[in-house]
Write an enzyme that holds these catalytic residues in place. Structure first.
Site, PDB file in Angstrom:
ATOM      1  CG  ASN A  63      -0.029 -15.414  12.468  1.00 49.15           C
ATOM      2  OD1 ASN A  63      -1.054 -16.711  11.360  1.00 49.15           O
ATOM      3  ND2 ASN A  63       0.961 -15.405  12.491  1.00 49.15           N
ATOM      4  CE1 TYR A  79       1.419  -7.438  -4.518  1.00 47.75           C
ATOM      5  CE2 TYR A  79       0.813  -6.853  -2.452  1.00 47.75           C
ATOM      6  CZ  TYR A  79       1.451  -7.944  -2.739  1.00 47.75           C
ATOM      7  OH  TYR A  79       1.790  -8.383  -2.346  1.00 47.75           O
ATOM      8  CG  ASP A  89      -7.695  -6.769   7.239  1.00 51.07           C
ATOM      9  OD1 ASP A  89      -6.669  -6.442   7.783  1.00 51.07           O
ATOM     10  OD2 ASP A  89      -7.500  -6.420   6.249  1.00 51.07           O
ATOM     11  CG  HIS A 120      -7.038  -2.424  10.143  1.00 49.78           C
ATOM     12  ND1 HIS A 120      -5.926  -1.855  10.366  1.00 49.78           N
ATOM     13  CD2 HIS A 120      -7.161  -3.594   9.965  1.00 49.78           C
ATOM     14  CE1 HIS A 120      -5.163  -2.694  10.254  1.00 49.78           C
ATOM     15  NE2 HIS A 120      -5.604  -3.457   9.296  1.00 49.78           N
ATOM     16  CB  SER A 150      -0.963  -3.276   8.415  1.00 52.36           C
ATOM     17  OG  SER A 150      -1.771  -2.527   7.874  1.00 52.36           O
ATOM     18  CE  LYS A 153      -5.873  -3.382   4.877  1.00 47.03           C
ATOM     19  NZ  LYS A 153      -5.961  -3.286   6.276  1.00 47.03           N
ATOM     20  CB  CYS A 169       0.323  -6.812  14.798  1.00 46.04           C
ATOM     21  SG  CYS A 169       1.220  -5.511  15.009  1.00 46.04           S
ATOM     22  N   GLY A 170       0.323  -9.848  13.053  1.00 45.15           N
ATOM     23  CA  GLY A 170      -0.354 -11.597  13.317  1.00 45.15           C
ATOM     24  C   GLY A 170      -1.648 -11.830  13.936  1.00 45.15           C
ATOM     25  CE  LYS A 171      -6.807  -6.806  11.913  1.00 46.27           C
ATOM     26  NZ  LYS A 171      -6.227  -5.976  10.890  1.00 46.27           N
ATOM     27  NE  ARG A 219      -2.310  -0.858   3.755  1.00 43.66           N
ATOM     28  CZ  ARG A 219      -1.707   0.093   4.197  1.00 43.66           C
ATOM     29  NH1 ARG A 219      -1.318   0.623   4.893  1.00 43.66           N
ATOM     30  NH2 ARG A 219      -0.921  -0.730   4.908  1.00 43.66           N
ATOM     31  CG  ASN A 271      -1.011 -14.668  21.722  1.00 41.62           C
ATOM     32  OD1 ASN A 271      -0.121 -14.781  22.283  1.00 41.62           O
ATOM     33  ND2 ASN A 271      -0.771 -14.303  20.051  1.00 41.62           N
ATOM     34  N   GLY A 276      -4.176  -3.991  -0.851  1.00 38.77           N
ATOM     35  CA  GLY A 276      -5.510  -2.190  -0.560  1.00 38.77           C
ATOM     36  C   GLY A 276      -5.538  -0.922  -1.527  1.00 38.77           C
ATOM     37  NE  ARG A 305       0.233  -8.145   2.421  1.00 37.18           N
ATOM     38  CZ  ARG A 305      -0.995  -8.169   2.970  1.00 37.18           C
ATOM     39  NH1 ARG A 305      -2.487  -8.344   3.019  1.00 37.18           N
ATOM     40  NH2 ARG A 305      -0.448  -6.792   3.439  1.00 37.18           N
TER      41      ARG A 305
END
Ligand code: OXD
Ligand code: MN
Length: 608
Positions: free
Chosen positions: A280, A223, A299, A252, A274, A232, A276-278, A84, A521, A225, A391
């Site tokens: 996962n 590409y 997301d 988000h 963006s 987005k 940060c492991g969302k 982005r 977690n 977003g 991606r």
């Protein structure tokens, strides 16, 4: 949706079925951009087949080995079109103050003139695809409609994976439903005799939003977003403006259903910047016995008070556009399972057997890799074989942990909201806000170290309120005020969800992550659920409630490490508050007084 390769052509419905306003807009854009042909899409398998055939012929897609990765394809982008581009993202509100200091603003009529100039004949030699889509379940009171025009078959196909593309959207628009106009051109016209490239794009890029007109214009990039506009651009930037007017929130956030060993389920919505492991987190396999996490979204979440007054959420998307590097059997086994086939990969490496590979998938890179740029990979070069922002695009229906409620038109009731960031220091593993307004303050002051999802210097800490800095379509101060008002609304009808802050990324003196993360977690989730149930007491600190302990059973982690994870260093917090204050100060008079009050109260608590 199933991707197959065949020679069919996209059947075109009769023109009478098309809403007049959509047809007029398409005609106007076609007259401006001069494509060779116009194709109306409706999300069918035969349409996907046709798009795939076109792209295999043009070299945009490479088919992966069907025995290893059935019905899957690899795209390689131009080296300059890999993320982005926030510096080329504009909010073109009539009043610059409505975009606010955190957005790039440009005068809407000047921007329109610029874009019309760039768009003129920009689709020459190409096909203009018209893609009608719904964000959220069709017909849900929480859903919205849009139509994207694009001259990129890669974008048209990716949209089929990521959102609900359907001809029924056109019928709903014909019956009067409002819709968002999404114009997209890669900005690479073909003149007679020109040979096309595999990834057409333009060095000049604009991702421009016109919030007053519910309109998006994207030019020059194909590409993520930048080009998949429902994601987005619509579901966050334009939707945030609509949401403020209509009294809801476009966020988000990932969305998960968590079930405890007692069999009780909870919905958590979590905002992280963006990469940060969302994804996962959204597909977590809990290491704690008896717990289950099911996926609703990874997301974006739209949150709205339901008829029962409770905050309800939907995932407006229908697929994933996830970061591949770092995804492995260890970090996200469900994603590895989900990517068995029917997937479009972009900018991953290619193995000599015709499968994909990326850094982190296995410890050692296999021999004979081809890099994301199509070159033989030199292992000694220190260069990654896959781009760090490579991606995968795949439909939600392939997710093995998908929750049944993901398509519920009423949405799911949100029990807790989590804010997180990537912080090496200062922010503890988990804390709970004192109340809604304090939680809004925590959201407003999230900061995170930069990753590869957007251009910029890696590792630099930047304030990213609510993880929405690149995605908010209006003034950040007004947005904080809207969050505060949502608390007032929810308090009238019941109790707003509780708010938590987490940080999986704290490092020790050697620079190593202290917390194992991923499935572990679930230990933090257990604490959150225990708090919701009133089962555990917590320690009052300046920044909120923190755990007295966390369940470490079965984990090789000493008490010292836990103390380091939960440590509140008053000097570090004080520095962080100074930094937050400086950022908040840039919002000037649009910053709600309540946010300043929360900051002062935190400082006072720190001195006690
Ligand atoms: C994303 C992002 O692509 O947040 O999801 O950058
Ligand atoms: Mn995101």
């Amino acid at each position: 949706m199933t991707l197959t390769h065949s020679e069919t052509t996209i059947p075109q419905k009769t023109t009478e079925a098309r809403p007049v306003d959509v047809a007029e807009w398409v005609n106007e854009m076609a007259a401006l951009t001069s494509p060779d042909r116009v194709v109306w899409c409706e999300g069918s398998t035969s349409e996907a087949d046709e798009l795939i055939s076109t792209m295999l012929a043009s070299g945009t897609l490479t088919q992966l080995n069907p025995e290893l990765r059935p019905k899957s394809y690899l795209a390689r982008s131009a080296p300059s079109d890999v993320a982005r581009v926030e510096s080329r993202t504009f909010i073109c509100s009539l009043d610059p103050d409505d975009a606010g200091p955190t957005n790039n603003w440009q005068d809407p009529s000047e921007m329109r003139t610029t874009l019309r100039g760039l768009a003129k004949d920009s689709m020459r030699g190409r096909t203009l695809y018209v893609v009608p889509f719904a964000m959220g379940p069709l017909g849900s009171p929480l859903s919205k409609l849009g139509v994207q025009i694009t001259d990129s078959p890669y974008v048209a196909l990716s949209l089929q994976m990521m959102v609900r593309v359907s001809g029924d959207v056109l019928s709903m628009i014909r019956s009067g439903a409002s819709w968002v106009k999404c114009f997209h051109s890669v900005g690479a016209p073909l003149n007679d005799g020109d040979v096309d490239v595999a990834w057409p794009c333009n060095e000049t890029k604009y991702i421009s939003h016109f919030p007053e007109n519910l309109e998006i214009w994207s030019y020059g990039s194909a590409y993520g977003g930048n080009a998949l506009l429902p994601k987005k651009a619509f579901a966050l930037r334009i939707a945030s403006v609509i949401a403020r007017k209509e009294g809801w929130l476009a966020e988000h956030m990932l969305l998960v259903k968590v079930t405890s060993p007692e069999g009780k389920s909870y919905t958590l919505a979590a905002a992280f910047p963006s990469a940060c492991g969302k994804t996962n987190f959204a597909m977590m396999r809990p290491s704690l016995p008896g717990w289950r996490v099911e996926t609703l979204g990874d997301d974006i979440a739209w949150l709205r008070p339901g008829r029962d007054g409770k905050l309800r959420a939907i995932n407006p998307e229908a697929g994933f556009f996830g970061v591949a590097p770092g995804t492995s059997q260890a970090t996200n086994p469900s994603a590895m399972e989900m990517l068995w086939g029917n997937t479009i990969f972009t900018n991953t490496a290619l193995t000599s057997e015709g499968d994909v590979w990326w850094e982190g998938m296995t410890k050692e890179a296999p021999e004979g890799l081809t890099t994301w740029q199509g070159e033989p990979h030199d292992k000694t070069s220190g260069q990654p074989a896959a781009h760090p922002n490579a991606r995968f695009a795949v439909g939600l229906s392939q997710c093995p942990t998908l929750a049944d409620e993901w398509d519920d038109p009423e949405g799911v009731v949100v029990d807790a909201i989590i804010f997180g960031g990537r912080r090496s220091t200062t922010v503890p593993l988990v804390s709970e806000a004192l109340n809604w307004n304090h939680g809004v303050f925590l959201g407003a002051t999230i900061a995170s170290e930069r990753t590869a999802a957007a251009e910029g210097t890696l590792g630099e800490v930047r304030r990213d309120p609510f993880a929405m800095l690149p995605f908010l379509g209006y003034n950040m101060g007004d947005y904080f005020a809207h969050w505060l008002e949502m608390g007032d609304t929810l308090r009238v009808t019941g109790r707003p969800p509780r708010i938590f802050q987490v940080n999986w990324f704290r490092r020790d003196a050697n620079g190593e992550f202290i917390w194992p993360g991923f499935g572990d977690n679930s230990r933090v989730i257990e604490w959150i659920v225990d708090r919701l149930e009133g089962r555990v007491a917590a320690r009052p600190t300046a920044i909120g409630w923190t755990p007295q302990t966390i369940n470490l059973e079965g984990l090789q982690l000493g008490e010292d490490a836990l103390q380091a994870l939960l440590e509140i260093d008053p000097a570090a917090i004080a520095r962080d508050l100074d930094d937050a204050e400086e950022f908040l100060g840039t919002l000037g008079s649009r910053l709600p007084a309540e946010i300043g009050r929360q900051l002062n109260q935190t400082r006072e608590r720190l001195c006690r």
